[in-house]
Design a protein around this motif. Structure first.
Motif, PDB file in Angstrom:
ATOM      1  N   MET A   1       0.373  -1.181   0.167  1.00  0.00           N
ATOM      2  CA  MET A   1      -0.036   0.181  -0.051  1.00  0.00           C
ATOM      3  C   MET A   1       0.807   1.314  -0.407  1.00  0.00           C
ATOM      4  SD  MET A   1      -2.821   1.297   3.364  1.00  0.00           S
ATOM      5  CE  MET A   1      -4.240   0.170   2.233  1.00  0.00           C
ATOM      6  N   GLN A   2       0.940   2.017  -1.145  1.00  0.00           N
ATOM      7  CA  GLN A   2       1.726   3.299  -0.880  1.00  0.00           C
ATOM      8  C   GLN A   2       0.524   4.795  -0.456  1.00  0.00           C
ATOM      9  OE1 GLN A   2       3.416   4.926  -4.142  1.00  0.00           O
ATOM     10  NE2 GLN A   2       4.485   2.972  -4.651  1.00  0.00           N
ATOM     11  N   HIS A   3       1.374   5.132   0.355  1.00  0.00           N
ATOM     12  CA  HIS A   3       1.297   6.203   0.934  1.00  0.00           C
ATOM     13  C   HIS A   3       1.077   7.745   0.669  1.00  0.00           C
ATOM     14  CE1 HIS A   3      -1.139   3.573   3.533  1.00  0.00           C
ATOM     15  NE2 HIS A   3       0.578   3.207   4.389  1.00  0.00           N
ATOM     16  N   GLN A   4       0.727   8.768  -0.232  1.00  0.00           N
ATOM     17  CA  GLN A   4       1.089   9.890  -0.018  1.00  0.00           C
ATOM     18  C   GLN A   4       1.952  10.906   0.869  1.00  0.00           C
ATOM     19  OE1 GLN A   4       0.723  10.789  -3.323  1.00  0.00           O
ATOM     20  NE2 GLN A   4       0.042   9.090  -3.909  1.00  0.00           N
ATOM     21  N   VAL A   5       3.050  11.075   0.695  1.00  0.00           N
ATOM     22  CA  VAL A   5       3.388  12.098   1.372  1.00  0.00           C
ATOM     23  C   VAL A   5       4.560  12.908   0.759  1.00  0.00           C
ATOM     24  CG1 VAL A   5       5.772  12.435   2.456  1.00  0.00           C
ATOM     25  CG2 VAL A   5       4.697  10.453   2.999  1.00  0.00           C
ATOM     26  N   GLY A   6       3.924  14.678   1.003  1.00  0.00           N
ATOM     27  CA  GLY A   6       3.729  16.257   0.724  1.00  0.00           C
ATOM     28  C   GLY A   6       4.655  16.649   1.238  1.00  0.00           C
ATOM     29  N   PRO A   7       5.098  17.851   0.934  1.00  0.00           N
ATOM     30  CA  PRO A   7       5.747  19.013   1.630  1.00  0.00           C
ATOM     31  C   PRO A   7       5.173  19.317   2.785  1.00  0.00           C
ATOM     32  CG  PRO A   7       5.766  19.576  -0.937  1.00  0.00           C
ATOM     33  CD  PRO A   7       5.374  18.440  -0.574  1.00  0.00           C
ATOM     34  N   ALA A   8       4.182  18.651   2.684  1.00  0.00           N
ATOM     35  CA  ALA A   8       3.484  19.664   4.323  1.00  0.00           C
ATOM     36  C   ALA A   8       3.315  18.225   5.249  1.00  0.00           C
ATOM     37  CB  ALA A   8       1.039  19.770   4.109  1.00  0.00           C
ATOM     38  N   ALA A   9       3.485  17.766   4.837  1.00  0.00           N
ATOM     39  CA  ALA A   9       3.362  16.258   6.320  1.00  0.00           C
ATOM     40  C   ALA A   9       4.943  16.893   6.621  1.00  0.00           C
ATOM     41  CB  ALA A   9       3.411  15.186   5.122  1.00  0.00           C
ATOM     42  N   ALA A  10       6.077  16.754   6.157  1.00  0.00           N
ATOM     43  CA  ALA A  10       7.207  16.605   6.518  1.00  0.00           C
ATOM     44  C   ALA A  10       7.644  18.467   7.072  1.00  0.00           C
ATOM     45  CB  ALA A  10       8.128  16.244   5.337  1.00  0.00           C
ATOM     46  N   GLY A  11       7.066  19.414   6.929  1.00  0.00           N
ATOM     47  CA  GLY A  11       7.010  20.604   7.250  1.00  0.00           C
ATOM     48  C   GLY A  11       7.217  21.272   6.399  1.00  0.00           C
ATOM     49  N   LEU A  12       8.139  22.369   6.741  1.00  0.00           N
ATOM     50  CA  LEU A  12       7.490  23.987   6.173  1.00  0.00           C
ATOM     51  C   LEU A  12       8.847  23.606   5.375  1.00  0.00           C
ATOM     52  CD1 LEU A  12       5.638  26.551   7.858  1.00  0.00           C
ATOM     53  CD2 LEU A  12       4.846  24.444   6.291  1.00  0.00           C
ATOM     54  N   LEU A  13       9.828  23.813   6.579  1.00  0.00           N
ATOM     55  CA  LEU A  13      10.896  23.681   5.378  1.00  0.00           C
ATOM     56  C   LEU A  13      11.965  22.547   5.676  1.00  0.00           C
ATOM     57  CD1 LEU A  13      12.454  26.824   8.191  1.00  0.00           C
ATOM     58  CD2 LEU A  13      11.400  27.132   5.542  1.00  0.00           C
ATOM     59  N   VAL A  14      12.703  22.400   4.850  1.00  0.00           N
ATOM     60  CA  VAL A  14      14.330  21.898   4.586  1.00  0.00           C
ATOM     61  C   VAL A  14      15.943  21.756   4.597  1.00  0.00           C
ATOM     62  CG1 VAL A  14      13.918  21.849   2.446  1.00  0.00           C
ATOM     63  CG2 VAL A  14      14.916  19.051   3.441  1.00  0.00           C
ATOM     64  N   THR A  26       9.801  21.437  -1.358  1.00  0.00           N
ATOM     65  CA  THR A  26       8.909  21.957  -2.351  1.00  0.00           C
ATOM     66  C   THR A  26       8.853  20.178  -2.224  1.00  0.00           C
ATOM     67  OG1 THR A  26      11.811  20.688  -3.508  1.00  0.00           O
ATOM     68  CG2 THR A  26      10.343  23.360  -3.513  1.00  0.00           C
ATOM     69  N   PRO A  27       7.761  19.723  -3.289  1.00  0.00           N
ATOM     70  CA  PRO A  27       7.336  18.172  -3.709  1.00  0.00           C
ATOM     71  C   PRO A  27       8.413  17.403  -3.597  1.00  0.00           C
ATOM     72  CG  PRO A  27       6.102  19.842  -4.837  1.00  0.00           C
ATOM     73  CD  PRO A  27       7.059  20.335  -3.720  1.00  0.00           C
ATOM     74  N   VAL A  30      11.234  15.979  -1.827  1.00  0.00           N
ATOM     75  CA  VAL A  30      10.406  14.935  -1.196  1.00  0.00           C
ATOM     76  C   VAL A  30      10.327  13.495  -1.968  1.00  0.00           C
ATOM     77  CG1 VAL A  30       8.057  13.640  -0.643  1.00  0.00           C
ATOM     78  CG2 VAL A  30       8.820  16.254   0.000  1.00  0.00           C
ATOM     79  N   ARG A  31       9.898  13.915  -3.686  1.00  0.00           N
ATOM     80  CA  ARG A  31       9.905  12.743  -4.314  1.00  0.00           C
ATOM     81  C   ARG A  31      11.478  12.389  -4.375  1.00  0.00           C
ATOM     82  NH1 ARG A  31       6.802  16.210  -7.388  1.00  0.00           N
ATOM     83  NH2 ARG A  31       9.196  17.091  -8.897  1.00  0.00           N
ATOM     84  N   SER A  32      12.499  13.626  -4.285  1.00  0.00           N
ATOM     85  CA  SER A  32      14.409  12.496  -4.435  1.00  0.00           C
ATOM     86  C   SER A  32      14.416  12.090  -3.094  1.00  0.00           C
ATOM     87  CB  SER A  32      14.817  13.801  -4.424  1.00  0.00           C
ATOM     88  OG  SER A  32      16.091  14.051  -4.715  1.00  0.00           O
ATOM     89  N   ALA A  33      14.289  12.365  -1.474  1.00  0.00           N
ATOM     90  CA  ALA A  33      13.705  11.353  -1.168  1.00  0.00           C
ATOM     91  C   ALA A  33      13.176  10.884  -0.654  1.00  0.00           C
ATOM     92  CB  ALA A  33      13.777  12.691   0.593  1.00  0.00           C
ATOM     93  N   ILE A  34      12.525  10.576  -1.194  1.00  0.00           N
ATOM     94  CA  ILE A  34      11.442   8.931  -1.514  1.00  0.00           C
ATOM     95  C   ILE A  34      12.345   7.820  -1.916  1.00  0.00           C
ATOM     96  CG2 ILE A  34       9.112   7.564  -2.205  1.00  0.00           C
ATOM     97  CD1 ILE A  34       8.231   9.777  -1.374  1.00  0.00           C
TER      98      ILE A  34
END
Length: 124
Positions: A1-14, A26-27, A30-34
Motif C-alpha cells: 500500500m502506498q501513502h501520499q507524503v507531500g511537503p506539508a507532511a514533512a514540515g515547511l522547511l528543509v 518542495t514536492p 519529497v520525491r527525491s527523498a522517497i
C-alpha cells in the motif's frame, strides 16, 4: 500500500547540507527523498513525516520534520531505533515550534546546549 507524503507532511522547511541553511520544502524534495529511501512516516495515516539527510558525525540527520504531536512522538522514537540499526550514535534535528518541542521531549530527546538559536530570514 502506498501513502501520499507531500511537503506539508514533512514540515515547511528543509535543511540543506549540514549547515544552517534552510529553504522552503518542495514536492521535488519529497520525491527525491522517497527515491533515496530517506522518508519515514509515523503510521498508515501519515500523521507525521521526516526526511533524513546524510549521516554526520555519528548522527542520523533529520532534514525536515512535521506532523501532530502524538504521531511525531512515535516517529521520533522510530528514528532513534533507525539510527541504532545503522550503527549511529544518535539523531540530530532542529525544532521550530512548541508542538515539535513537546514531541521531541516525549520521545526522550534533549537539547545539546542550554541556549537558544535565533535565525535571520531573508527571502529572495
Amino acid at each position: 500500500m502506498q501513502h501520499q507524503v507531500g511537503p506539508a507532511a514533512a514540515g515547511l522547511l528543509v535543511q540543506r547540507g549540514q549547515g544552517w541553511e534552510w529553504r522552503e520544502i518542495t514536492p521535488r524534495d519529497v520525491r527525491s527523498a522517497i527515491a533515496r529511501g530517506r522518508v519515514f512516516v509515523s503510521d498508515s495515516r501519515v500523521g507525521a513525516a521526516a526526511m533524513t539527510g546524510d549521516p554526520y558525525d555519528g548522527s542520523l540527520m533529520v532534514a525536515a520534520l512535521g506532523g501532530s504531536t502524538g504521531p511525531l512522538t512515535q516517529l521520533l522514537l522510530g528514528l532513534r531505533a533507525e539510527a541504532q540499526r545503522r550503527g549511529l550514535d544518535d539523531v540530530s534535528l532542529y525544532v521550530s515550534n512548541a508542538s515539535l518541542r513537546r514531541a521531541a521531549h516525549a520521545a526522550g530527546y534533549r537539547k545539546p546546549w542550554s541556549g537558544e538559536t535565533l535565525l535571520f530570514e531573508k527571502r529572495l
